[in-house]
Design a protein around this motif. Structure first.
Motif, PDB file in Angstrom:
ATOM      1  N   ARG A  23      -9.581   9.390 -15.452  1.00  0.00           N
ATOM      2  CA  ARG A  23      -8.748   9.931 -17.001  1.00  0.00           C
ATOM      3  C   ARG A  23     -10.084   9.789 -18.030  1.00  0.00           C
ATOM      4  O   ARG A  23      -9.774  10.749 -18.773  1.00  0.00           O
ATOM      5  CB  ARG A  23      -7.779   8.934 -17.267  1.00  0.00           C
ATOM      6  N   LEU A  24     -10.874   8.966 -18.074  1.00  0.00           N
ATOM      7  CA  LEU A  24     -11.968   8.741 -18.976  1.00  0.00           C
ATOM      8  C   LEU A  24     -12.656  10.018 -18.954  1.00  0.00           C
ATOM      9  O   LEU A  24     -13.326  10.601 -20.000  1.00  0.00           O
ATOM     10  CB  LEU A  24     -12.533   7.462 -18.949  1.00  0.00           C
ATOM     11  N   ASP A  25     -13.155  10.246 -17.719  1.00  0.00           N
ATOM     12  CA  ASP A  25     -14.019  11.380 -17.497  1.00  0.00           C
ATOM     13  C   ASP A  25     -13.323  12.795 -17.970  1.00  0.00           C
ATOM     14  O   ASP A  25     -13.924  13.563 -18.349  1.00  0.00           O
ATOM     15  CB  ASP A  25     -14.461  11.514 -16.012  1.00  0.00           C
ATOM     16  N   LEU A  39     -14.959   4.931 -25.370  1.00  0.00           N
ATOM     17  CA  LEU A  39     -14.552   3.645 -25.378  1.00  0.00           C
ATOM     18  C   LEU A  39     -14.634   2.783 -26.516  1.00  0.00           C
ATOM     19  O   LEU A  39     -13.865   2.036 -26.835  1.00  0.00           O
ATOM     20  CB  LEU A  39     -15.472   2.699 -24.228  1.00  0.00           C
ATOM     21  N   ARG A  40     -15.651   2.973 -27.395  1.00  0.00           N
ATOM     22  CA  ARG A  40     -15.754   2.562 -28.605  1.00  0.00           C
ATOM     23  C   ARG A  40     -14.663   2.925 -29.815  1.00  0.00           C
ATOM     24  O   ARG A  40     -14.102   1.798 -30.351  1.00  0.00           O
ATOM     25  CB  ARG A  40     -16.982   2.881 -29.371  1.00  0.00           C
ATOM     26  N   GLU A  41     -14.239   4.129 -29.620  1.00  0.00           N
ATOM     27  CA  GLU A  41     -12.911   4.550 -30.314  1.00  0.00           C
ATOM     28  C   GLU A  41     -11.565   3.801 -30.008  1.00  0.00           C
ATOM     29  O   GLU A  41     -11.009   3.546 -30.853  1.00  0.00           O
ATOM     30  CB  GLU A  41     -12.929   6.025 -30.285  1.00  0.00           C
ATOM     31  N   ALA A  42     -11.751   3.883 -28.628  1.00  0.00           N
ATOM     32  CA  ALA A  42     -10.361   3.257 -28.213  1.00  0.00           C
ATOM     33  C   ALA A  42     -10.504   1.695 -28.605  1.00  0.00           C
ATOM     34  O   ALA A  42      -9.333   1.236 -29.013  1.00  0.00           O
ATOM     35  CB  ALA A  42     -10.483   3.173 -26.529  1.00  0.00           C
ATOM     36  N   VAL A  43     -11.398   0.955 -28.542  1.00  0.00           N
ATOM     37  CA  VAL A  43     -11.616  -0.415 -28.793  1.00  0.00           C
ATOM     38  C   VAL A  43     -11.198  -0.681 -30.297  1.00  0.00           C
ATOM     39  O   VAL A  43     -10.436  -1.523 -30.545  1.00  0.00           O
ATOM     40  CB  VAL A  43     -12.870  -1.297 -28.312  1.00  0.00           C
ATOM     41  N   ASP A  48      -7.721  -2.619 -34.586  1.00  0.00           N
ATOM     42  CA  ASP A  48      -6.830  -2.201 -35.880  1.00  0.00           C
ATOM     43  C   ASP A  48      -5.275  -2.273 -35.776  1.00  0.00           C
ATOM     44  O   ASP A  48      -4.763  -2.792 -36.593  1.00  0.00           O
ATOM     45  CB  ASP A  48      -7.198  -0.683 -36.288  1.00  0.00           C
ATOM     46  N   ARG A  49      -4.820  -1.771 -34.561  1.00  0.00           N
ATOM     47  CA  ARG A  49      -3.502  -2.045 -34.395  1.00  0.00           C
ATOM     48  C   ARG A  49      -3.029  -3.580 -34.077  1.00  0.00           C
ATOM     49  O   ARG A  49      -2.127  -3.914 -34.785  1.00  0.00           O
ATOM     50  CB  ARG A  49      -3.154  -1.385 -32.994  1.00  0.00           C
ATOM     51  N   GLN A  50      -3.776  -4.274 -33.632  1.00  0.00           N
ATOM     52  CA  GLN A  50      -3.703  -5.662 -33.256  1.00  0.00           C
ATOM     53  C   GLN A  50      -3.548  -6.489 -34.719  1.00  0.00           C
ATOM     54  O   GLN A  50      -2.552  -7.166 -35.039  1.00  0.00           O
ATOM     55  CB  GLN A  50      -4.558  -6.242 -32.618  1.00  0.00           C
ATOM     56  N   SER A  51      -4.622  -6.248 -35.523  1.00  0.00           N
ATOM     57  CA  SER A  51      -4.586  -6.900 -36.704  1.00  0.00           C
ATOM     58  C   SER A  51      -3.714  -6.523 -37.785  1.00  0.00           C
ATOM     59  O   SER A  51      -2.987  -7.306 -38.341  1.00  0.00           O
ATOM     60  CB  SER A  51      -6.194  -6.696 -37.488  1.00  0.00           C
TER      61      SER A  51
END
Length: 80
Positions: A23-25, A39-43, A48-51
């Motif tokens: 799916r990532l590919d 992956l950087r964007e996703a993390v 951001d959502r968690q905080s």
């Protein structure tokens, strides 16, 4: 010149299932970006959502309560 130039970065080792990698590919091809950038964007989005959810939970101590705060305060004061 790289977008990440001048940024200090660490590396991590991450195990992902074959399905997630596929799916990532697929997303990599669609957005024409490297896996690492996706992956950087996703993390970053996840953090951001968690905080923001922690802030919402702390500021919204009443949650879904329908009771008026002033009415609640009046009831408490009547107990004195």
């Amino acid at each position: 010149m790289s977008i990440m130039a001048g940024m200090d970065m660490g590396r991590i080792l991450l195990d992902l299932s074959d399905d997630v990698l596929q799916r990532l590919d697929d997303l990599k091809q669609l957005r024409n970006k490297p896996r690492a950038e996706l992956l950087r964007e996703a993390v970053e989005q996840y953090l951001d959502r968690q905080s923001s959810s922690v802030i919402r939970e702390a500021l919204g101590l009443w949650g879904d309560s329908q009771e008026d705060g002033l009415e609640y305060e009046r009831k408490l004061r009547e107990e004195w």
